[in-house]
Design a protein around this motif. Structure first.
Motif, PDB file in Angstrom:
ATOM      1  N   MET A  82       2.833  -9.211   7.903  1.00  0.00           N
ATOM      2  CA  MET A  82       3.296 -10.235   6.977  1.00  0.00           C
ATOM      3  C   MET A  82       4.079  -9.626   5.824  1.00  0.00           C
ATOM      4  O   MET A  82       5.152 -10.113   5.450  1.00  0.00           O
ATOM      5  CB  MET A  82       2.102 -11.035   6.444  1.00  0.00           C
ATOM      6  N   VAL A  83       3.566  -8.538   5.246  1.00  0.00           N
ATOM      7  CA  VAL A  83       4.222  -7.902   4.110  1.00  0.00           C
ATOM      8  C   VAL A  83       5.545  -7.268   4.536  1.00  0.00           C
ATOM      9  O   VAL A  83       6.553  -7.349   3.813  1.00  0.00           O
ATOM     10  CB  VAL A  83       3.297  -6.857   3.454  1.00  0.00           C
ATOM     11  N   ASN A  90      17.086 -10.000  -7.126  1.00  0.00           N
ATOM     12  CA  ASN A  90      17.159  -8.597  -7.562  1.00  0.00           C
ATOM     13  C   ASN A  90      15.898  -7.853  -7.096  1.00  0.00           C
ATOM     14  O   ASN A  90      15.043  -7.468  -7.893  1.00  0.00           O
ATOM     15  CB  ASN A  90      17.297  -8.541  -9.080  1.00  0.00           C
ATOM     16  N   PHE A  91      15.803  -7.642  -5.789  1.00  0.00           N
ATOM     17  CA  PHE A  91      14.624  -7.036  -5.166  1.00  0.00           C
ATOM     18  C   PHE A  91      14.744  -5.510  -5.193  1.00  0.00           C
ATOM     19  O   PHE A  91      15.744  -4.950  -4.736  1.00  0.00           O
ATOM     20  CB  PHE A  91      14.485  -7.519  -3.734  1.00  0.00           C
ATOM     21  N   ILE A  92      13.704  -4.839  -5.732  1.00  0.00           N
ATOM     22  CA  ILE A  92      13.763  -3.381  -5.876  1.00  0.00           C
ATOM     23  C   ILE A  92      12.817  -2.657  -4.919  1.00  0.00           C
ATOM     24  O   ILE A  92      12.699  -1.431  -4.977  1.00  0.00           O
ATOM     25  CB  ILE A  92      13.462  -2.957  -7.327  1.00  0.00           C
ATOM     26  N   GLY A  93      12.122  -3.399  -4.032  1.00  0.00           N
ATOM     27  CA  GLY A  93      11.280  -2.756  -3.038  1.00  0.00           C
ATOM     28  C   GLY A  93       9.794  -2.884  -3.303  1.00  0.00           C
ATOM     29  O   GLY A  93       9.347  -3.693  -4.126  1.00  0.00           O
ATOM     30  N   ASN A  94       9.023  -2.073  -2.579  1.00  0.00           N
ATOM     31  CA  ASN A  94       7.569  -2.099  -2.692  1.00  0.00           C
ATOM     32  C   ASN A  94       7.074  -1.433  -3.977  1.00  0.00           C
ATOM     33  O   ASN A  94       7.703  -0.485  -4.472  1.00  0.00           O
ATOM     34  CB  ASN A  94       6.936  -1.377  -1.494  1.00  0.00           C
ATOM     35  N   GLU A 147       3.409   0.171  -5.401  1.00  0.00           N
ATOM     36  CA  GLU A 147       2.018   0.505  -5.124  1.00  0.00           C
ATOM     37  C   GLU A 147       1.131   0.090  -6.300  1.00  0.00           C
ATOM     38  O   GLU A 147       1.582   0.092  -7.457  1.00  0.00           O
ATOM     39  CB  GLU A 147       1.880   2.006  -4.878  1.00  0.00           C
ATOM     40  N   PRO A 148      -0.123  -0.274  -6.021  1.00  0.00           N
ATOM     41  CA  PRO A 148      -1.022  -0.728  -7.095  1.00  0.00           C
ATOM     42  C   PRO A 148      -1.130   0.244  -8.265  1.00  0.00           C
ATOM     43  O   PRO A 148      -1.211  -0.186  -9.418  1.00  0.00           O
ATOM     44  CB  PRO A 148      -2.362  -0.889  -6.372  1.00  0.00           C
ATOM     45  N   ARG A 149      -1.121   1.554  -7.995  1.00  0.00           N
ATOM     46  CA  ARG A 149      -1.248   2.515  -9.091  1.00  0.00           C
ATOM     47  C   ARG A 149      -0.042   2.488 -10.031  1.00  0.00           C
ATOM     48  O   ARG A 149      -0.115   2.977 -11.169  1.00  0.00           O
ATOM     49  CB  ARG A 149      -1.421   3.925  -8.526  1.00  0.00           C
ATOM     50  N   ASP A 150       1.076   1.945  -9.556  1.00  0.00           N
ATOM     51  CA  ASP A 150       2.288   1.907 -10.367  1.00  0.00           C
ATOM     52  C   ASP A 150       2.475   0.586 -11.105  1.00  0.00           C
ATOM     53  O   ASP A 150       3.459   0.424 -11.837  1.00  0.00           O
ATOM     54  CB  ASP A 150       3.521   2.160  -9.476  1.00  0.00           C
ATOM     55  N   ILE A 185       0.818  -1.220   0.000  1.00  0.00           N
ATOM     56  CA  ILE A 185       0.000   0.000   0.000  1.00  0.00           C
ATOM     57  C   ILE A 185       0.850   1.266   0.000  1.00  0.00           C
ATOM     58  O   ILE A 185       0.319   2.369  -0.082  1.00  0.00           O
ATOM     59  CB  ILE A 185      -0.951   0.022   1.207  1.00  0.00           C
ATOM     60  N   GLY A 186       2.151   1.103   0.084  1.00  0.00           N
ATOM     61  CA  GLY A 186       3.043   2.254   0.039  1.00  0.00           C
ATOM     62  C   GLY A 186       4.425   1.822  -0.406  1.00  0.00           C
ATOM     63  O   GLY A 186       4.775   0.637  -0.319  1.00  0.00           O
ATOM     64  N   ALA A 187       5.214   2.760  -0.868  1.00  0.00           N
ATOM     65  CA  ALA A 187       6.552   2.439  -1.353  1.00  0.00           C
ATOM     66  C   ALA A 187       7.561   2.306  -0.218  1.00  0.00           C
ATOM     67  O   ALA A 187       8.604   1.667  -0.373  1.00  0.00           O
ATOM     68  CB  ALA A 187       7.016   3.510  -2.336  1.00  0.00           C
TER      69      ALA A 187
END
Length: 334
Positions: free
Chosen positions: A189-190, A203-207, A209-212, A179-181
């Motif tokens: 859990m998230v 190669n994890f780049i983070g959160n 958001e659904p709009r993105d 729900i947020g970056a």
């Protein structure tokens, strides 16, 4: 290469399933097996010209319906097209089953008949969704509504292997739907999954958001199955609504019709990006065998593309690579 196609699964079975199989045999120069009521399947096959040695028919008298309880149906209908195909796959690592039938029965059958890859806690469904300059693999998109953080870490690893092997990109970028970056956002859990992915070696780049989601640089989006299914169905509904709205606007005036004629090919190309038939189906990753779930309303074109996906799955050794990756990941974590 052992490709099995459930000829009786789906709203348009067996007509469209059989046609898709014939089209795949002719275009990809492969052999495959159609599983279903032999007399019915052969009647459909008789309409087409194809190398007869390229399509085998495996008889299965029963059919599992969409409204049946999955586990009970798998256990009781041993002569159904789905169960017969899964039984034929046992012990053959280069086998893939494609079915447009009941999702629940297919997933339950995959677990009961084939089993999980050693070390996998929960297999997951993956679906390719359109984005700028390609597709993003959404995983899980419906197999596991309730998840733990380490499940999401495994989903990321499953997606990593599949994306590299079938979609052809080395070291794909992985994002976590949230729900947020910010790192501290989201449920417990998230937030725990974020930390696991951060230290996973992937190669994890983070959160994300659904709009993105439509514009994300991530190649793989990880989430629990409940969230993934909501995202997928929202995108499907929204794309359908937008295309319908555009068509209505264009056809509403003479000026619109003239302009529409000029951009017809561009609109067709844009619409194609959102067409689930282009991918053909969603792979069920983490079981000891290849399973591709085609949409229940799949036409022949979608089935042909699902078969193309199964060819890549086999040729690129997805099962073998996944098994090795899970083992390596477990050893590194000890």
């Amino acid at each position: 290469m052992n490709i099995f196609v459930d000829a009786m699964g789906g709203d348009n079975a067996p007509r469209e399933i059989v046609k898709g199989a014939v089209d795949a045999v002719l275009e990809y120069n492969i052999a495959l097996t159609l599983v279903g009521q032999e007399e019915v399947v052969r009647k459909e096959l008789s309409q087409y010209t194809y190398p007869t040695e390229s399509i085998r028919v495996l008889n299965a008298d029963e059919v599992i319906g969409f409204d049946e309880e999955p586990v009970r149906a798998i256990r009781r209908k041993e002569n159904s097209s789905l169960v017969v195909a899964l039984d034929a796959m046992k012990g053959s690592p280069d086998s893939v089953l494609i079915s447009a039938g009941s999702t629940g029965a297919l997933l339950a059958g995959g677990l009961l008949k084939l089993g999980r890859i050693k070390g996998i806690k929960r297999p997951a469904l993956a679906s390719a969704i359109p984005k700028e300059n390609g597709v993003t693999l959404l995983i899980d998109m419906g197999a596991n509504a309730d998840c733990k953080a380490d499940y999401l870490e495994q989903f990321a690893l499953l997606g990593h292997v599949y994306y590299q092997s079938v979609l052809g990109k080395e070291n794909p970028k992985i994002g976590l739907i949230n729900i947020g970056a910010e790192e501290e956002k989201g449920s417990m859990m998230v937030k725990e999954a974020y930390q696991l992915l951060k230290h996973s070696g992937l190669n994890f780049i983070g959160n994300v958001e659904p709009r993105d989601i439509p514009t994300t640089e991530a190649d793989i989006l990880v989430c629990d199955g409940f969230t993934g299914n909501v995202v997928l169905k929202l995108l499907e509904g929204l794309s359908s609504y937008l295309m319908s709205g555009i068509k209505t606007a264009i056809m509403g005036s003479v000026k619109g019709k003239l302009g529409g004629a000029l951009i017809k090919d561009d609109l067709r190309s844009f619409k194609k990006q959102f067409d689930a038939d282009e991918q053909g189906g969603a792979p069920f990753l983490g079981v000891k065998g290849g399973i591709i779930k085609a949409h229940g309303s799949s036409n022949a074109y979608a089935i042909k593309n699902a078969i193309r996906q199964s060819i890549k799955y086999i040729e690129n050794g997805v099962l073998e690579k996944t098994t090795a990756a899970i083992k390596e990941h477990a050893e590194r974590g000890e």
